[in-house]
Design an enzyme around this catalytic site. Structure first.
Site, PDB file in Angstrom:
ATOM      1  CB  SER A  98      -6.862   5.421  -5.912  1.00  0.00           C
ATOM      2  OG  SER A  98      -8.018   4.659  -5.605  1.00  0.00           O
ATOM      3  CE1 TYR A 156      -3.932   2.981  -1.915  1.00  0.00           C
ATOM      4  CE2 TYR A 156      -6.253   3.479  -2.293  1.00  0.00           C
ATOM      5  CZ  TYR A 156      -5.027   3.051  -2.770  1.00  0.00           C
ATOM      6  OH  TYR A 156      -4.890   2.697  -4.089  1.00  0.00           O
ATOM      7  CB  THR A 171      -1.732   8.487   0.296  1.00  0.00           C
ATOM      8  OG1 THR A 171      -2.426   7.367  -0.287  1.00  0.00           O
ATOM      9  CG2 THR A 171      -1.372   8.200   1.730  1.00  0.00           C
ATOM     10  CE  LYS A 172      -2.752   5.405  -4.350  1.00  0.00           C
ATOM     11  NZ  LYS A 172      -1.565   5.237  -5.205  1.00  0.00           N
ATOM     12  CB  ILE A 211      -7.162  -2.807 -10.927  1.00  0.00           C
ATOM     13  CG1 ILE A 211      -7.472  -1.359 -11.355  1.00  0.00           C
ATOM     14  CG2 ILE A 211      -6.453  -3.573 -12.031  1.00  0.00           C
ATOM     15  CD1 ILE A 211      -8.358  -1.190 -12.561  1.00  0.00           C
ATOM     16  N   GLY A 243       7.408  -0.136  -8.687  1.00  0.00           N
ATOM     17  CA  GLY A 243       6.470  -1.208  -8.311  1.00  0.00           C
ATOM     18  C   GLY A 243       6.121  -2.092  -9.497  1.00  0.00           C
ATOM     19  CB  ALA A 244       7.943  -2.635 -12.603  1.00  0.00           C
TER      20      ALA A 244
HETATM   21  N1  LIG Z   1      -5.722  -2.583  -7.558  1.00  0.00           N
HETATM   22  C1  LIG Z   1      -6.571  -1.583  -7.415  1.00  0.00           C
HETATM   23  O1  LIG Z   1      -7.791  -1.796  -7.302  1.00  0.00           O
HETATM   24  C2  LIG Z   1      -6.088  -0.157  -7.414  1.00  0.00           C
HETATM   25  C3  LIG Z   1      -7.040   0.850  -7.463  1.00  0.00           C
HETATM   26  C4  LIG Z   1      -6.642   2.177  -7.464  1.00  0.00           C
HETATM   27  C5  LIG Z   1      -5.279   2.482  -7.426  1.00  0.00           C
HETATM   28  N2  LIG Z   1      -4.363   1.492  -7.355  1.00  0.00           N
HETATM   29  C6  LIG Z   1      -2.956   1.891  -7.301  1.00  0.00           C
HETATM   30  O2  LIG Z   1      -2.245   1.281  -8.348  1.00  0.00           O
HETATM   31  C7  LIG Z   1      -0.889   1.084  -7.953  1.00  0.00           C
HETATM   32  C8  LIG Z   1      -0.509  -0.373  -8.184  1.00  0.00           C
HETATM   33  O3  LIG Z   1      -1.356  -1.181  -7.394  1.00  0.00           O
HETATM   34  P1  LIG Z   1      -1.604  -2.749  -7.629  1.00  0.00           P
HETATM   35  O4  LIG Z   1      -3.048  -2.975  -7.546  1.00  0.00           O
HETATM   36  O5  LIG Z   1      -0.823  -3.222  -8.788  1.00  0.00           O
HETATM   37  O6  LIG Z   1      -0.975  -3.274  -6.244  1.00  0.00           O
HETATM   38  P2  LIG Z   1      -0.004  -4.463  -5.885  1.00  0.00           P
HETATM   39  O7  LIG Z   1      -0.005  -4.555  -4.414  1.00  0.00           O
HETATM   40  O8  LIG Z   1      -0.314  -5.671  -6.690  1.00  0.00           O
HETATM   41  O9  LIG Z   1       1.401  -3.885  -6.386  1.00  0.00           O
HETATM   42  C9  LIG Z   1       2.008  -2.802  -5.744  1.00  0.00           C
HETATM   43  C10 LIG Z   1       3.484  -2.803  -6.094  1.00  0.00           C
HETATM   44  O10 LIG Z   1       4.127  -1.725  -5.396  1.00  0.00           O
HETATM   45  C11 LIG Z   1       5.304  -2.228  -4.808  1.00  0.00           C
HETATM   46  N3  LIG Z   1       5.693  -1.449  -3.630  1.00  0.00           N
HETATM   47  C12 LIG Z   1       5.081  -1.389  -2.410  1.00  0.00           C
HETATM   48  N4  LIG Z   1       5.773  -0.606  -1.587  1.00  0.00           N
HETATM   49  C13 LIG Z   1       6.852  -0.158  -2.280  1.00  0.00           C
HETATM   50  C14 LIG Z   1       7.957   0.691  -1.972  1.00  0.00           C
HETATM   51  N5  LIG Z   1       8.116   1.216  -0.742  1.00  0.00           N
HETATM   52  N6  LIG Z   1       8.873   0.936  -2.936  1.00  0.00           N
HETATM   53  C15 LIG Z   1       8.739   0.397  -4.172  1.00  0.00           C
HETATM   54  N7  LIG Z   1       7.732  -0.425  -4.526  1.00  0.00           N
HETATM   55  C16 LIG Z   1       6.798  -0.692  -3.582  1.00  0.00           C
HETATM   56  C17 LIG Z   1       4.966  -3.675  -4.442  1.00  0.00           C
HETATM   57  O11 LIG Z   1       6.146  -4.452  -4.223  1.00  0.00           O
HETATM   58  C18 LIG Z   1       4.170  -4.107  -5.651  1.00  0.00           C
HETATM   59  O12 LIG Z   1       4.983  -4.578  -6.700  1.00  0.00           O
HETATM   60  C19 LIG Z   1      -0.810   1.535  -6.497  1.00  0.00           C
HETATM   61  O13 LIG Z   1      -0.323   2.852  -6.424  1.00  0.00           O
HETATM   62  C20 LIG Z   1      -2.246   1.475  -6.048  1.00  0.00           C
HETATM   63  O14 LIG Z   1      -2.500   2.328  -4.963  1.00  0.00           O
HETATM   64  C21 LIG Z   1      -4.731   0.186  -7.355  1.00  0.00           C
END
Ligand SMILES: NC(=O)c1ccc[n+]([C@@H]2O[C@H](COP(=O)([O-])OP(=O)(O)OC[C@H]3O[C@@H](n4cnc5c(N)ncnc54)[C@H](O)[C@@H]3O)[C@@H](O)[C@H]2O)c1
Length: 254
Positions: A146, A159, A162-163, A192, A15-16
């Site tokens: 999370s 969600y 899952t976490k 975030i 997910g980069a």
């Molecule tokens: N943003 C927040 O507030 C927050 C808080 C707690 C945890 N997180 C976790 O951090 C991680 C990144 O989140 P983010 O905020 O950058 O979200 P985001 O939606 O900006 O990015 C998520 C990335 O995961 C990729 N992705 C989705 N499904 C996929 C799949 N099947 N295979 C490969 N890649 C896939 C997307 O294309 C995207 O690049 C996630 O695991 C999210 O649950 C985020």
């Protein structure tokens, strides 16, 4: 493409193409890693940008389309990434999805998608990459969980489940592979301000509310996750495994 500099450590980030995953890829490149950058095929243009930014840091980016819910793709990309980069020192399971719904209204497809990506994706990535780490008697797995997985949040029951599962997998895998020099830890981000974070909050009023709740009086930037992840990747954390660290600016304390 063979890695010509086998002394440089390698991190694989799922997910980069944006958000926290992109920040981690760039942050690890700044810290001297070559990076295997992966994301869904439809993100290719953004993923290329991440790879270009790594190149500008004079680090190698190995780019692969990868849906982490597809075991075939995972096995194939892992083999190709190992051939290209020579090794994988750090696996960062960052890819994740969040589509809010009340539990009462939650449909099975949404439940399944969340578990396929957020949980099974983490498991299958570990199953593909960790054997190679165990063989080398060293490795670091960093799972992005999370604080939702600790607290549970209304409209995010699926969600959050899952976490919670990711935190449990982290604890169990740490016990199963520690004897081979591999540590497994999780980071629990708070709110975030990424695409996911902003969609989830929904309004500027909600942003202001949570900024006020936070001890540090701000919400997170994707870059806030980099330092803790580098810690878990480093020798400084050699005796830390099976742990989950909240990185939330002080909105949650357990
Ligand atoms: N943003 C927040 O507030 C927050 C808080 C707690 C945890 N997180 C976790 O951090 C991680 C990144 O989140 P983010 O905020 O950058 O979200 P985001 O939606 O900006 O990015 C998520 C990335 O995961 C990729 N992705 C989705 N499904 C996929 C799949 N099947 N295979 C490969 N890649 C896939 C997307 O294309 C995207 O690049 C996630 O695991 C999210 O649950 C985020």
């Amino acid at each position: 493409m063979q890695n010509t500099d086998s002394t440089r450590p390698v991190a694989l980030v799922t997910g980069a193409s944006r958000g926290i995953g992109q920040a981690l890829a760039l942050g690890f490149a700044d810290a001297g890693y070559d990076i295997v950058v992966t994301d869904l095929p439809q993100t290719e243009a953004e993923l290329r940008k991440t790879a270009d930014l790594i190149g500008r840091r004079e680090r190698k980016a190995h780019l692969f389309a990868l849906d982490v819910s597809d075991r075939k793709q995972i096995d194939d990309v892992t083999q190709r990434a190992l051939a290209a980069a020579g090794r994988i020192d750090v696996l960062i399971n960052n890819a994740g999805v969040l589509k809010p719904s009340l539990l009462q209204d939650l449909d099975e497809k949404t439940w399944d998608t969340h578990f396929d990506v957020n949980v099974k994706g983490v498991l299958m990535m570990c199953q593909a990459v960790v054997p190679h780490m165990r063989e080398r008697k060293t490795g670091r797995v960093i799972n992005i969980a999370s604080i939702a997985g600790r607290q549970g949040v209304a409209t995010q029951g699926h969600y959050a489940a899952t976490k919670s599962a990711v935190i449990t997998l982290t604890r169990v895998l740490a016990q199963e592979v520690g004897m081979d020099g591999v540590t497994v830890n999780a980071i629990c981000p708070g709110i975030i301000l990424t695409e996911m974070g902003r969609n989830n909050l929904g309004s500027e009023a909600a942003v202001r509310h949570w900024e006020d709740v936070a001890a540090l009086k701000r919400l997170g930037k994707p870059e806030d996750i980099v330092g803790p992840a580098l810690f878990f990747a480093s020798e400084q954390s050699a005796f830390v495994t099976g742990q989950a660290l909240n990185v939330c600016g002080g909105i949650y304390f357990h």
